[in-house]
Design a protein around this motif. Structure first.
Motif, PDB file in Angstrom:
ATOM      1  N   VAL A   1      39.352  27.874  31.079  1.00  0.00           N
ATOM      2  CA  VAL A   1      40.359  28.910  31.291  1.00  0.00           C
ATOM      3  C   VAL A   1      40.159  30.106  30.365  1.00  0.00           C
ATOM      4  N   PRO A   2      39.943  29.912  29.042  1.00  0.00           N
ATOM      5  CA  PRO A   2      39.689  31.089  28.189  1.00  0.00           C
ATOM      6  C   PRO A   2      38.471  31.898  28.621  1.00  0.00           C
ATOM      7  N   THR A   3      37.433  31.208  29.100  1.00  0.00           N
ATOM      8  CA  THR A   3      36.231  31.920  29.532  1.00  0.00           C
ATOM      9  C   THR A   3      36.503  32.755  30.771  1.00  0.00           C
ATOM     10  N   VAL A   4      37.191  32.154  31.746  1.00  0.00           N
ATOM     11  CA  VAL A   4      37.431  32.836  33.015  1.00  0.00           C
ATOM     12  C   VAL A   4      38.480  33.936  32.886  1.00  0.00           C
ATOM     13  N   VAL A   5      39.498  33.697  32.074  1.00  0.00           N
ATOM     14  CA  VAL A   5      40.637  34.619  32.019  1.00  0.00           C
ATOM     15  C   VAL A   5      40.486  35.684  30.929  1.00  0.00           C
ATOM     16  N   ILE A   6      39.710  35.394  29.884  1.00  0.00           N
ATOM     17  CA  ILE A   6      39.595  36.352  28.776  1.00  0.00           C
ATOM     18  C   ILE A   6      38.163  36.874  28.633  1.00  0.00           C
ATOM     19  N   LEU A   7      37.231  35.964  28.388  1.00  0.00           N
ATOM     20  CA  LEU A   7      35.858  36.388  28.095  1.00  0.00           C
ATOM     21  C   LEU A   7      35.210  37.109  29.276  1.00  0.00           C
ATOM     22  N   ALA A   8      35.311  36.524  30.466  1.00  0.00           N
ATOM     23  CA  ALA A   8      34.668  37.138  31.629  1.00  0.00           C
ATOM     24  C   ALA A   8      35.239  38.522  31.950  1.00  0.00           C
ATOM     25  N   PRO A   9      36.566  38.701  32.021  1.00  0.00           N
ATOM     26  CA  PRO A   9      37.076  40.045  32.311  1.00  0.00           C
ATOM     27  C   PRO A   9      36.650  41.099  31.291  1.00  0.00           C
ATOM     28  N   VAL A  10      36.709  40.748  30.010  1.00  0.00           N
ATOM     29  CA  VAL A  10      36.342  41.730  28.980  1.00  0.00           C
ATOM     30  C   VAL A  10      34.862  42.082  29.072  1.00  0.00           C
ATOM     31  N   SER A  11      33.998  41.063  29.098  1.00  0.00           N
ATOM     32  CA  SER A  11      32.556  41.318  29.091  1.00  0.00           C
ATOM     33  C   SER A  11      32.100  41.986  30.380  1.00  0.00           C
ATOM     34  N   GLU A  12      32.622  41.547  31.521  1.00  0.00           N
ATOM     35  CA  GLU A  12      32.175  42.115  32.795  1.00  0.00           C
ATOM     36  C   GLU A  12      32.667  43.541  32.996  1.00  0.00           C
ATOM     37  N   GLU A  13      33.892  43.829  32.581  1.00  0.00           N
ATOM     38  CA  GLU A  13      34.380  45.199  32.720  1.00  0.00           C
ATOM     39  C   GLU A  13      33.634  46.147  31.792  1.00  0.00           C
ATOM     40  N   LEU A  14      33.356  45.708  30.571  1.00  0.00           N
ATOM     41  CA  LEU A  14      32.580  46.546  29.666  1.00  0.00           C
ATOM     42  C   LEU A  14      31.192  46.814  30.236  1.00  0.00           C
ATOM     43  N   LEU A  15      30.568  45.788  30.818  1.00  0.00           N
ATOM     44  CA  LEU A  15      29.199  45.917  31.308  1.00  0.00           C
ATOM     45  C   LEU A  15      29.115  46.723  32.598  1.00  0.00           C
ATOM     46  N   PHE A  16      30.053  46.493  33.528  1.00  0.00           N
ATOM     47  CA  PHE A  16      29.941  47.122  34.840  1.00  0.00           C
ATOM     48  C   PHE A  16      30.767  48.390  35.007  1.00  0.00           C
ATOM     49  N   ARG A  17      31.828  48.550  34.194  1.00  0.00           N
ATOM     50  CA  ARG A  17      32.673  49.729  34.371  1.00  0.00           C
ATOM     51  C   ARG A  17      32.990  50.469  33.080  1.00  0.00           C
ATOM     52  N   GLY A  18      32.621  49.885  31.936  1.00  0.00           N
ATOM     53  CA  GLY A  18      32.911  50.548  30.671  1.00  0.00           C
ATOM     54  C   GLY A  18      32.244  51.900  30.539  1.00  0.00           C
ATOM     55  N   TRP A  19      31.082  52.051  31.150  1.00  0.00           N
ATOM     56  CA  TRP A  19      30.303  53.282  31.034  1.00  0.00           C
ATOM     57  C   TRP A  19      30.611  54.294  32.131  1.00  0.00           C
TER      58      TRP A  19
END
Length: 236
Positions: free
Chosen positions: A82-100
């Protein structure tokens, strides 16, 4: 636009208009007038379409072609799921795919440094490249820090980025979807529809990122992941 003007209809109209012509926007954050309501309607739209249309059709597609369920979650200990899916994945994926996707010099330079950092971790998988991986990682970190200090006072999007942003937006959403094929342990044309949920989410999250801001996209991503993993755990 005030809170009372932001009905589901107007939010949907803004969203479809954005999809017809994606553009770099200033955002404004969740503190701006009406953005909490906008974020709520857009997040609800994303989750409703996922649960009410895309996922049921996806189950039929899996059944018709005997395609597998996701196997990526099996790699995590249950207490970390749950922490990976709900916290880690959203933060890392948004930074990587939309942060820029602000298109600023700083954001694009940090994307290059992030790509170098990822390359360093890939190199580190081979022991004979361990030293080169360490050098590349240190260079990426130093470059990111130096670039941020030098470029942070130039926040506006680059001209070419704004001009080609419609193509950039859709390519980023498609790439975001396709990398999730790894969740299924398979990569074939017949399996591509399995990542339609991620493509749809990429469209909505990309709009939220531009219309409201990056942290709003991270929060919406977390909510969508939380709802889907919650239902998956509850109903197997």
């Amino acid at each position: 636009m005030t809170d009372t003007d932001l009905t589901p209809r107007t939010v949907l109209k803004d969203f479809t208009g954005f999809l017809r012509r994606p553009q770099v926007m200033a955002g404004g954050g969740l503190r701006s007038t009406g953005n909490w309501r906008r974020w709520t309607w857009l997040t609800a739209l994303m989750v409703a379409v996922l649960l009410g249309a895309i996922l049921p059709l996806l189950r039929l597609w899996q059944y018709a072609f005997s395609l597998p369920d996701p196997v990526a979650f099996e790699q995590f200990p249950k207490e970390w799921l749950v922490p990976t899916v709900v916290i880690l994945a959203p933060v890392s994926e948004e930074l990587l795919f939309r942060g820029w996707q602000s298109g600023s010099r700083t954001a694009l330079w940090l994307l290059v440094c992030a790509a170098a950092g990822i390359g360093a971790f890939v190199l580190a998988l081979s022991p004979q490249w361990a030293m080169q991986a360490l050098v590349l990682l240190l260079a990426a970190v130093a470059g990111a820090l130096a670039g941020w200090l030098i470029l942070r006072k130039k926040p506006g999007p680059l001209g070419w980025f704004a001009r080609f942003y419609p193509a950039i937006f859709y390519c980023a959403a498609a790439l975001f979807a396709l990398v999730h094929l790894g969740n299924y342990g398979t990569a074939s044309l017949i399996a591509v529809p399995l990542v339609l949920p991620q493509f749809w989410a990429g469209l909505v999250l990309g709009h939220i990122r531009q219309q409201i801001g990056l942290w709003a996209a991270i929060a919406a991503h977390a909510v969508a992941n939380g709802v889907t993993i919650g239902l998956a755990l509850a109903f197997g």
